[in-house]
Structures are given as C-alpha cells and as structure tokens.
Design a protein around this motif. Sequence first.
Motif, PDB file in Angstrom:
ATOM      1  N   MET A 120      48.959 -39.499  57.705  1.00  0.00           N
ATOM      2  CA  MET A 120      48.252 -40.716  57.364  1.00  0.00           C
ATOM      3  C   MET A 120      48.705 -41.162  55.976  1.00  0.00           C
ATOM      4  N   SER A 121      49.084 -42.408  55.835  1.00  0.00           N
ATOM      5  CA  SER A 121      49.568 -42.930  54.563  1.00  0.00           C
ATOM      6  C   SER A 121      48.429 -43.569  53.776  1.00  0.00           C
ATOM      7  N   PHE A 122      48.374 -43.268  52.500  1.00  0.00           N
ATOM      8  CA  PHE A 122      47.386 -43.855  51.601  1.00  0.00           C
ATOM      9  C   PHE A 122      47.847 -45.219  51.081  1.00  0.00           C
ATOM     10  N   SER A 123      49.091 -45.603  51.342  1.00  0.00           N
ATOM     11  CA  SER A 123      49.652 -46.828  50.774  1.00  0.00           C
ATOM     12  C   SER A 123      48.816 -48.053  51.115  1.00  0.00           C
ATOM     13  N   GLY A 124      48.584 -48.893  50.111  1.00  0.00           N
ATOM     14  CA  GLY A 124      47.838 -50.133  50.295  1.00  0.00           C
ATOM     15  C   GLY A 124      47.189 -50.564  49.002  1.00  0.00           C
ATOM     16  N   LYS A 125      46.558 -51.733  49.043  1.00  0.00           N
ATOM     17  CA  LYS A 125      45.773 -52.239  47.917  1.00  0.00           C
ATOM     18  C   LYS A 125      44.313 -52.181  48.314  1.00  0.00           C
ATOM     19  N   TYR A 126      43.493 -51.689  47.412  1.00  0.00           N
ATOM     20  CA  TYR A 126      42.082 -51.469  47.682  1.00  0.00           C
ATOM     21  C   TYR A 126      41.233 -52.142  46.610  1.00  0.00           C
ATOM     22  N   GLN A 127      40.193 -52.864  47.020  1.00  0.00           N
ATOM     23  CA  GLN A 127      39.268 -53.550  46.117  1.00  0.00           C
ATOM     24  C   GLN A 127      38.001 -52.711  45.988  1.00  0.00           C
ATOM     25  N   LEU A 128      37.530 -52.505  44.751  1.00  0.00           N
ATOM     26  CA  LEU A 128      36.304 -51.752  44.518  1.00  0.00           C
ATOM     27  C   LEU A 128      35.137 -52.413  45.233  1.00  0.00           C
ATOM     28  N   GLN A 129      34.355 -51.610  45.982  1.00  0.00           N
ATOM     29  CA  GLN A 129      33.184 -52.104  46.701  1.00  0.00           C
ATOM     30  C   GLN A 129      31.881 -51.629  46.075  1.00  0.00           C
ATOM     31  N   THR A 145      44.133 -51.697  38.320  1.00  0.00           N
ATOM     32  CA  THR A 145      44.008 -52.880  37.485  1.00  0.00           C
ATOM     33  C   THR A 145      42.531 -53.225  37.404  1.00  0.00           C
ATOM     34  N   ALA A 146      41.987 -53.179  36.195  1.00  0.00           N
ATOM     35  CA  ALA A 146      40.585 -53.487  35.970  1.00  0.00           C
ATOM     36  C   ALA A 146      40.501 -54.413  34.771  1.00  0.00           C
ATOM     37  N   ASP A 147      40.077 -55.644  35.025  1.00  0.00           N
ATOM     38  CA  ASP A 147      40.033 -56.663  33.987  1.00  0.00           C
ATOM     39  C   ASP A 147      41.459 -56.866  33.484  1.00  0.00           C
ATOM     40  N   THR A 148      41.733 -56.604  32.229  1.00  0.00           N
ATOM     41  CA  THR A 148      43.094 -56.788  31.705  1.00  0.00           C
ATOM     42  C   THR A 148      43.825 -55.460  31.544  1.00  0.00           C
ATOM     43  N   LYS A 149      43.171 -54.355  31.882  1.00  0.00           N
ATOM     44  CA  LYS A 149      43.767 -53.033  31.696  1.00  0.00           C
ATOM     45  C   LYS A 149      44.466 -52.572  32.982  1.00  0.00           C
ATOM     46  N   VAL A 150      45.692 -52.077  32.816  1.00  0.00           N
ATOM     47  CA  VAL A 150      46.445 -51.528  33.941  1.00  0.00           C
ATOM     48  C   VAL A 150      46.765 -50.071  33.615  1.00  0.00           C
ATOM     49  N   LYS A 194      31.302 -51.701  30.010  1.00  0.00           N
ATOM     50  CA  LYS A 194      32.416 -52.561  30.426  1.00  0.00           C
ATOM     51  C   LYS A 194      32.881 -52.191  31.828  1.00  0.00           C
ATOM     52  N   GLY A 195      32.984 -50.892  32.094  1.00  0.00           N
ATOM     53  CA  GLY A 195      33.535 -50.422  33.362  1.00  0.00           C
ATOM     54  C   GLY A 195      32.638 -50.571  34.560  1.00  0.00           C
ATOM     55  N   LYS A 196      31.328 -50.568  34.348  1.00  0.00           N
ATOM     56  CA  LYS A 196      30.419 -50.579  35.506  1.00  0.00           C
ATOM     57  C   LYS A 196      30.402 -51.898  36.262  1.00  0.00           C
ATOM     58  N   ASP A 197      30.778 -52.979  35.625  1.00  0.00           N
ATOM     59  CA  ASP A 197      30.724 -54.278  36.284  1.00  0.00           C
ATOM     60  C   ASP A 197      32.089 -54.812  36.708  1.00  0.00           C
ATOM     61  N   ILE A 198      33.145 -54.099  36.411  1.00  0.00           N
ATOM     62  CA  ILE A 198      34.491 -54.564  36.753  1.00  0.00           C
ATOM     63  C   ILE A 198      34.806 -54.191  38.198  1.00  0.00           C
ATOM     64  N   LYS A 199      35.256 -55.144  38.948  1.00  0.00           N
ATOM     65  CA  LYS A 199      35.658 -54.909  40.341  1.00  0.00           C
ATOM     66  C   LYS A 199      37.175 -54.741  40.369  1.00  0.00           C
ATOM     67  N   GLY A 200      37.625 -53.557  40.027  1.00  0.00           N
ATOM     68  CA  GLY A 200      39.045 -53.288  39.915  1.00  0.00           C
ATOM     69  C   GLY A 200      39.770 -53.220  41.250  1.00  0.00           C
ATOM     70  N   VAL A 201      41.089 -53.206  41.148  1.00  0.00           N
ATOM     71  CA  VAL A 201      41.962 -53.086  42.315  1.00  0.00           C
ATOM     72  C   VAL A 201      42.812 -51.839  42.134  1.00  0.00           C
ATOM     73  N   LEU A 202      42.879 -51.045  43.167  1.00  0.00           N
ATOM     74  CA  LEU A 202      43.701 -49.839  43.183  1.00  0.00           C
ATOM     75  C   LEU A 202      44.837 -50.057  44.172  1.00  0.00           C
ATOM     76  N   GLU A 203      46.067 -49.913  43.701  1.00  0.00           N
ATOM     77  CA  GLU A 203      47.218 -49.969  44.600  1.00  0.00           C
ATOM     78  C   GLU A 203      47.826 -48.580  44.662  1.00  0.00           C
ATOM     79  N   ILE A 204      48.009 -48.094  45.872  1.00  0.00           N
ATOM     80  CA  ILE A 204      48.602 -46.781  46.081  1.00  0.00           C
ATOM     81  C   ILE A 204      49.913 -46.964  46.833  1.00  0.00           C
ATOM     82  N   VAL A 205      50.952 -46.349  46.301  1.00  0.00           N
ATOM     83  CA  VAL A 205      52.238 -46.304  46.995  1.00  0.00           C
ATOM     84  C   VAL A 205      52.521 -44.826  47.236  1.00  0.00           C
TER      85      VAL A 205
END
Length: 144
Positions: free
Chosen positions: A1-10, A53-58, A31-42
């Motif tokens: 099973m591949s983990f690859s994809g982009k995931y949005q915090l729920q 990627t969360a707000d302006t931080k990568v 700051k971190g509790k309200d950010i709906k970050g994106v996780l990209e896994i390759v």
Amino acid sequence: MSFSGKYQLQSQENYEAFMKAAGVPDDIIQKGKDIKGVLEIVQNGKHFKFTTTADTKVQVIEFTLGEEFQMDTPTGEKVKAVAHMEGDNKLVTNFKGMKSVTELNGNTITNWCPRRPQSQSSPGFPKGARTVHIKTQKDCQTHL
C-alpha cells in the motif's frame, strides 16, 4: 500500500495537552492548533519524503525505512529517529524515547503517539496528555 498523496488536516484530538506536555511554548501551540495544514507524502519503495505546509511554514523530512535520520520537533530541537513499517499500512517512527504511528486506512491518515503503560510513562507527560490523534484526508484531485 502506497502512502503517496496530498492530505488535508481534518481534526486534532488532545493536541494542546500533548504539545504542552512535550514542552512546546504556548504561543506555538496556539498558532498550530488552528492551522489546517497540508501533508504531502512521496513514497518510493522504502524511501519517504514528508512535506508539511502549515500557514507559511514548510517542513520536509526524508528518510529510508530502518535507517537513522534527523528530524525537528515542534520545539525546534533536532532529534535522531528511525522509522519502520508494521504491516502494509502503519509507519512507526521512534525518537527521543517516543513512538509515533502513522496509519493509512483508505483515504485517511491518522497519526498518533500511543500511550505507554504507567511504568514506562515519559517524564513530563501527565496521564491523558501522552496521546494525540491527528487525522488527515486525502485530496483525491491532487493524488500523485
């Protein structure tokens, strides 16, 4: 099973208590509790690249299963870690006496730090603050 994809915090359960017990300053927690970050896994075989990627931080973490790598904690501390697979859908990372589990089920990734028996409790982690659950949902339109 591949983990690859982009995931949005729920959702995040017990985030504040866990981060506070881990020594993360209150301003960073807030700051971190309200950010709906994106996780990209390759994933390419045993090699993984996590880009958060969360707000302006990568933040980018690359590693190969079974090999030691360096990662940053939320406090900015650099720690050594080792990751391995349990079955075909659980990625387990051990660092600084802690264990983090990233589990893929369908289009959902859940990340948590399992509770330890009281005799193995991490110093500074009161009962109930040792577990955090973070759920992310795959954005099928941006799936790699």
